[in-house]
Motif scaffolding. Structure first.
Motif, PDB file in Angstrom:
ATOM      1  N   SER A 147       0.995  -1.181   0.010  1.00  0.00           N
ATOM      2  CA  SER A 147       0.056  -0.204  -0.027  1.00  0.00           C
ATOM      3  C   SER A 147       0.808   1.420   0.020  1.00  0.00           C
ATOM      4  O   SER A 147       1.970   1.038   0.367  1.00  0.00           O
ATOM      5  N   VAL A 148       0.316   2.316  -0.291  1.00  0.00           N
ATOM      6  CA  VAL A 148       1.065   3.524  -0.421  1.00  0.00           C
ATOM      7  C   VAL A 148       0.006   4.547   0.277  1.00  0.00           C
ATOM      8  O   VAL A 148      -0.935   4.656  -0.278  1.00  0.00           O
ATOM      9  N   ALA A 149       0.434   5.245   1.259  1.00  0.00           N
ATOM     10  CA  ALA A 149      -0.446   6.332   2.094  1.00  0.00           C
ATOM     11  C   ALA A 149      -0.263   7.534   1.253  1.00  0.00           C
ATOM     12  O   ALA A 149       0.521   7.860   0.564  1.00  0.00           O
ATOM     13  N   PRO A 150      -1.469   8.354   1.656  1.00  0.00           N
ATOM     14  CA  PRO A 150      -1.383   9.819   0.802  1.00  0.00           C
ATOM     15  C   PRO A 150      -0.035  10.534   1.347  1.00  0.00           C
ATOM     16  O   PRO A 150       0.395  10.324   2.315  1.00  0.00           O
ATOM     17  N   ALA A 151       0.217  11.534   0.364  1.00  0.00           N
ATOM     18  CA  ALA A 151       1.503  12.340   0.649  1.00  0.00           C
ATOM     19  C   ALA A 151       1.324  13.145   2.086  1.00  0.00           C
ATOM     20  O   ALA A 151       0.471  13.629   2.421  1.00  0.00           O
ATOM     21  N   THR A 152       2.496  13.167   2.643  1.00  0.00           N
ATOM     22  CA  THR A 152       2.764  14.110   3.510  1.00  0.00           C
ATOM     23  C   THR A 152       3.819  15.142   3.117  1.00  0.00           C
ATOM     24  O   THR A 152       4.922  14.682   2.850  1.00  0.00           O
ATOM     25  N   GLY A 153       3.512  16.304   2.696  1.00  0.00           N
ATOM     26  CA  GLY A 153       4.261  17.185   1.859  1.00  0.00           C
ATOM     27  C   GLY A 153       4.312  16.575   0.721  1.00  0.00           C
ATOM     28  O   GLY A 153       3.523  16.364  -0.074  1.00  0.00           O
ATOM     29  N   ASP A 154       5.479  16.276  -0.072  1.00  0.00           N
ATOM     30  CA  ASP A 154       5.957  15.760  -1.175  1.00  0.00           C
ATOM     31  C   ASP A 154       6.473  14.240  -1.041  1.00  0.00           C
ATOM     32  O   ASP A 154       6.969  13.755  -1.864  1.00  0.00           O
ATOM     33  N   ARG A 155       6.185  13.781   0.276  1.00  0.00           N
ATOM     34  CA  ARG A 155       6.776  12.363   0.458  1.00  0.00           C
ATOM     35  C   ARG A 155       5.576  11.415   0.685  1.00  0.00           C
ATOM     36  O   ARG A 155       4.598  11.700   1.041  1.00  0.00           O
ATOM     37  N   TYR A 156       5.694  10.189   0.177  1.00  0.00           N
ATOM     38  CA  TYR A 156       4.774   9.197   0.267  1.00  0.00           C
ATOM     39  C   TYR A 156       5.368   7.890   1.313  1.00  0.00           C
ATOM     40  O   TYR A 156       6.576   7.948   1.157  1.00  0.00           O
ATOM     41  N   ARG A 157       4.648   7.150   1.774  1.00  0.00           N
ATOM     42  CA  ARG A 157       5.140   6.071   2.377  1.00  0.00           C
ATOM     43  C   ARG A 157       4.447   4.724   1.992  1.00  0.00           C
ATOM     44  O   ARG A 157       3.341   4.575   2.125  1.00  0.00           O
ATOM     45  N   GLY A 158       5.294   3.799   1.684  1.00  0.00           N
ATOM     46  CA  GLY A 158       4.876   2.599   1.114  1.00  0.00           C
ATOM     47  C   GLY A 158       5.123   1.450   2.052  1.00  0.00           C
ATOM     48  O   GLY A 158       6.255   1.607   2.897  1.00  0.00           O
ATOM     49  N   VAL A 159       4.192   0.454   2.009  1.00  0.00           N
ATOM     50  CA  VAL A 159       4.199  -0.598   3.202  1.00  0.00           C
ATOM     51  C   VAL A 159       4.124  -1.992   2.396  1.00  0.00           C
ATOM     52  O   VAL A 159       3.123  -2.021   1.739  1.00  0.00           O
ATOM     53  N   ILE A 160       5.016  -2.775   2.378  1.00  0.00           N
ATOM     54  CA  ILE A 160       5.149  -3.848   1.748  1.00  0.00           C
ATOM     55  C   ILE A 160       5.137  -5.035   2.791  1.00  0.00           C
ATOM     56  O   ILE A 160       5.969  -5.097   3.617  1.00  0.00           O
ATOM     57  N   ARG A 161       4.091  -5.983   2.585  1.00  0.00           N
ATOM     58  CA  ARG A 161       3.762  -6.850   3.735  1.00  0.00           C
ATOM     59  C   ARG A 161       4.304  -8.383   3.020  1.00  0.00           C
ATOM     60  O   ARG A 161       3.898  -8.927   1.983  1.00  0.00           O
ATOM     61  N   LEU A 162       5.175  -9.077   3.801  1.00  0.00           N
ATOM     62  CA  LEU A 162       5.754  -9.962   3.225  1.00  0.00           C
ATOM     63  C   LEU A 162       5.605 -11.239   4.486  1.00  0.00           C
ATOM     64  O   LEU A 162       6.064 -10.973   5.489  1.00  0.00           O
ATOM     65  N   GLY A 163       5.400 -12.530   3.907  1.00  0.00           N
ATOM     66  CA  GLY A 163       5.164 -13.612   5.083  1.00  0.00           C
ATOM     67  C   GLY A 163       6.081 -14.925   4.584  1.00  0.00           C
ATOM     68  O   GLY A 163       6.519 -15.112   3.853  1.00  0.00           O
ATOM     69  N   GLU A 164       6.383 -15.760   5.739  1.00  0.00           N
ATOM     70  CA  GLU A 164       7.098 -16.775   5.635  1.00  0.00           C
ATOM     71  C   GLU A 164       6.494 -17.732   4.934  1.00  0.00           C
ATOM     72  O   GLU A 164       7.027 -18.445   3.970  1.00  0.00           O
ATOM     73  N   LEU A 165       5.110 -18.019   4.986  1.00  0.00           N
ATOM     74  CA  LEU A 165       4.515 -19.165   4.675  1.00  0.00           C
ATOM     75  C   LEU A 165       4.343 -18.974   2.865  1.00  0.00           C
ATOM     76  O   LEU A 165       4.756 -19.769   2.103  1.00  0.00           O
ATOM     77  N   ALA A 166       3.975 -17.662   2.616  1.00  0.00           N
ATOM     78  CA  ALA A 166       4.036 -17.269   1.145  1.00  0.00           C
ATOM     79  C   ALA A 166       5.354 -17.313   0.562  1.00  0.00           C
ATOM     80  O   ALA A 166       5.357 -17.860  -0.803  1.00  0.00           O
ATOM     81  N   SER A 167       6.199 -16.984   1.091  1.00  0.00           N
ATOM     82  CA  SER A 167       7.905 -17.165   0.653  1.00  0.00           C
ATOM     83  C   SER A 167       8.034 -18.650   0.115  1.00  0.00           C
ATOM     84  O   SER A 167       8.420 -19.020  -1.027  1.00  0.00           O
ATOM     85  N   GLY A 168       7.732 -19.582   1.288  1.00  0.00           N
ATOM     86  CA  GLY A 168       7.851 -20.887   0.769  1.00  0.00           C
ATOM     87  C   GLY A 168       6.965 -21.375  -0.412  1.00  0.00           C
ATOM     88  O   GLY A 168       7.574 -22.104  -1.347  1.00  0.00           O
ATOM     89  N   GLN A 169       5.753 -21.037  -0.450  1.00  0.00           N
ATOM     90  CA  GLN A 169       5.062 -21.458  -1.427  1.00  0.00           C
ATOM     91  C   GLN A 169       5.460 -20.896  -2.828  1.00  0.00           C
ATOM     92  O   GLN A 169       5.379 -21.580  -3.950  1.00  0.00           O
ATOM     93  N   ILE A 170       5.767 -19.651  -3.044  1.00  0.00           N
ATOM     94  CA  ILE A 170       6.113 -19.064  -4.250  1.00  0.00           C
ATOM     95  C   ILE A 170       7.564 -19.466  -4.775  1.00  0.00           C
ATOM     96  O   ILE A 170       7.621 -19.503  -5.917  1.00  0.00           O
TER      97      ILE A 170
END
Length: 471
Positions: A147-170
């Motif tokens: 996800s990417v949150a709305p800007a604060t000033g001219d900066r954005y914040r991205g949050v990437i969610r990664l999990g152990e089980l999905a890593s093994g499956q992929i």
């Protein structure tokens, strides 16, 4: 996770659970940083292993997180499961994946600071919290999402969610560990396109009744499929040769590989819905509870049977376009990738610009600029410079010349490009010649897509096709 192609992409919306306010620290806000890593695990694990640390709350019931720092890195390494530990390592400076991440995060000029959540979900989640989830081995697991949150000033914040089980499956996909690294790149790319994600105001409308998206699904608009396909492109590019081989297998298929759900926008479009197809009845249990009435079917279509313009509604077209462009242009993948990233610089901030025909405009302009440089003239002397008309032809090939010139021009013109490349006026004088050259390759079974793209690229390396920007 279901898919209708040989390659797979995230089945859950990549920005599900957008964190408009960011993650909540217990009594503390996030500091502005370029990149952070947060170890997430069952609350008891975090509290016992990191006593006195500031814990991240609001992740999911029974889970907490802690930022990984120089002071606690050894503790993290002792606690983290194998896949999350390796993920952390390959995202550090100097690693091949990190170099790719650094390239991707420059698409919007480096305006998005990234937070990677590395989740030990081996015991399974009891509720989703901020995570997209999938069932893996009978457990509710964190599915890769961003996800990417709305800007604060001219900066954005991205949050990437990664999990152990999905890593093994992929890692069971072609490429193994590189398939997982490609997934991380896919999700990181999603943080570059900011603001409004879809014209519908609902991801579910774009993805259809089941809320999932599939590589060769025909969806409710062009914008989101372009973005999803781009994410997969960056992942497959990194996961080459496996990703490249998988792409070519997909484009060689002449079976019924495109689909539309009956609870989808295009089901109401007679020209598309009633094109030659097969049909299968699906279980209502695949739908949200409030939709489990009536019937639910999928229709599947051969590539040749999809009216050309509607192929722009599939993320597979975006992925194919960028992969073939990257492999063929100037016979130089670094130059081609730089052109793609430059072109995307005109799309990242505004959803209404996210159309392949609009990107073609930006690519052709960049190719003509390059052709006028010393490097471009050297490439032409070496016989490897590719004409700015090639991206126009590439989209024609991937849509089996299924758009009339009027349809093609209308889709291009409706984006109101601020400048026109010389290629836009000139391409139509070459369109039929290239079509005659490649169509026999497209009509076979298997489809010889790779050969068709190579033949078109070679045609557009002829000196009489090269167009340079007017000084």
């Amino acid at each position: 996770m279901r898919t209708t192609s040989t390659w797979q992409s995230s089945a859950r919306p990549a920005w599900a659970g957008l964190l408009a306010a960011g993650l909540l620290l217990a009594g503390q806000a996030w500091a502005a940083v370029t990149m952070q890593f947060v170890f997430v695990a069952p609350s008891a694990t975090i509290e016992a292993a990191f006593p006195g640390a500031t814990h991240f709350e609001g992740l999911a019931t029974g889970y907490k997180g802690v930022e990984i720092t120089a002071a606690n890195r050894a503790t993290f390494r002792a606690q983290a499961p194998a896949n999350m530990l390796r993920t952390y390592d390959v995202l550090q400076s100097g690693q091949a994946l990190r170099r790719r991440v650094d390239q991707v995060t420059q698409i919007n000029g480096g305006k998005t600071d990234e937070i990677y959540l590395l989740v030990d979900d081996r015991t399974g989640l009891t509720n989703n919290g901020i995570f997209s989830t999938s069932s893996i081995g009978g457990k509710t697991a964190v599915w890769p999402a961003a996800s990417v949150a709305p800007a604060t000033g001219d900066r954005y914040r991205g949050v990437i969610r990664l999990g152990e089980l999905a890593s093994g499956q992929i890692q069971g996909r072609p490429g193994g560990w590189l398939a997982w690294e490609g997934t991380i790149l896919h999700e990181t790319f999603h943080t570059q396109f900011v603001g409004e994600k879809t014209k519908w105001g609902s991801i579910s409308i774009v993805y259809g009744g089941d809320g999932d998206h599939y590589v060769s699904e025909l969806m409710a608009e062009q914008e989101l499929p372009l973005e999803e396909g781009l994410g997969t492109f960056f992942g497959q590019m990194h996961n080459t040769p496996a990703g490249w081989e998988d792409l070519n297998r997909f484009w060689s298929r002449n079976d019924v590989r495109y689909l539309i759900e009956s609870r989808s926008f295009l089901a109401g479009t007679a020209e598309m819905w009633n094109a030659p197809h097969t049909e299968e009845r699906r279980s209502l249990s695949e739908l949200p509870p409030e939709q489990r009435t009536g019937s639910y079917v999928w229709r599947r279509y051969r590539w040749w049977d999809v009216p050309g313009w509607y192929l722009l509604f599939s993320e597979s077209t975006s992925t194919g376009f960028h992969m073939y462009f990257w492999r063929q242009v100037n016979d130089n993948q670094d130059e081609a990738l730089a052109m793609i990233n430059t072109a995307l610089g005109g799309l990242w901030q505004e959803r209404r610009k996210r159309y392949l025909t609009n990107e073609i405009n930006r690519l052709a302009l960049e190719m003509e600029r390059f052709a006028g440089t010393a490097e471009g003239r050297a490439a032409q002397s070496a016989g490897r410079l590719t004409s700015s008309m090639f991206p126009f032809a590439l989209l024609d090939i991937l849509t089996h010349y299924g758009m009339t010139e009027q349809q093609y021009r209308q889709d291009y013109d409706r984006n109101y490009p601020d400048r026109q490349p010389r290629a836009y006026a000139e391409y139509w004088n070459h369109r039929q010649a290239v079509r005659s050259l490649v169509e026999p390759m497209l009509r076979g079974s298997p489809i010889r897509m790779r050969d068709a793209v190579v033949a078109a690229a070679q045609y557009f390396q002829r000196p009489n096709t090269i167009l340079a920007a007017t000084p």
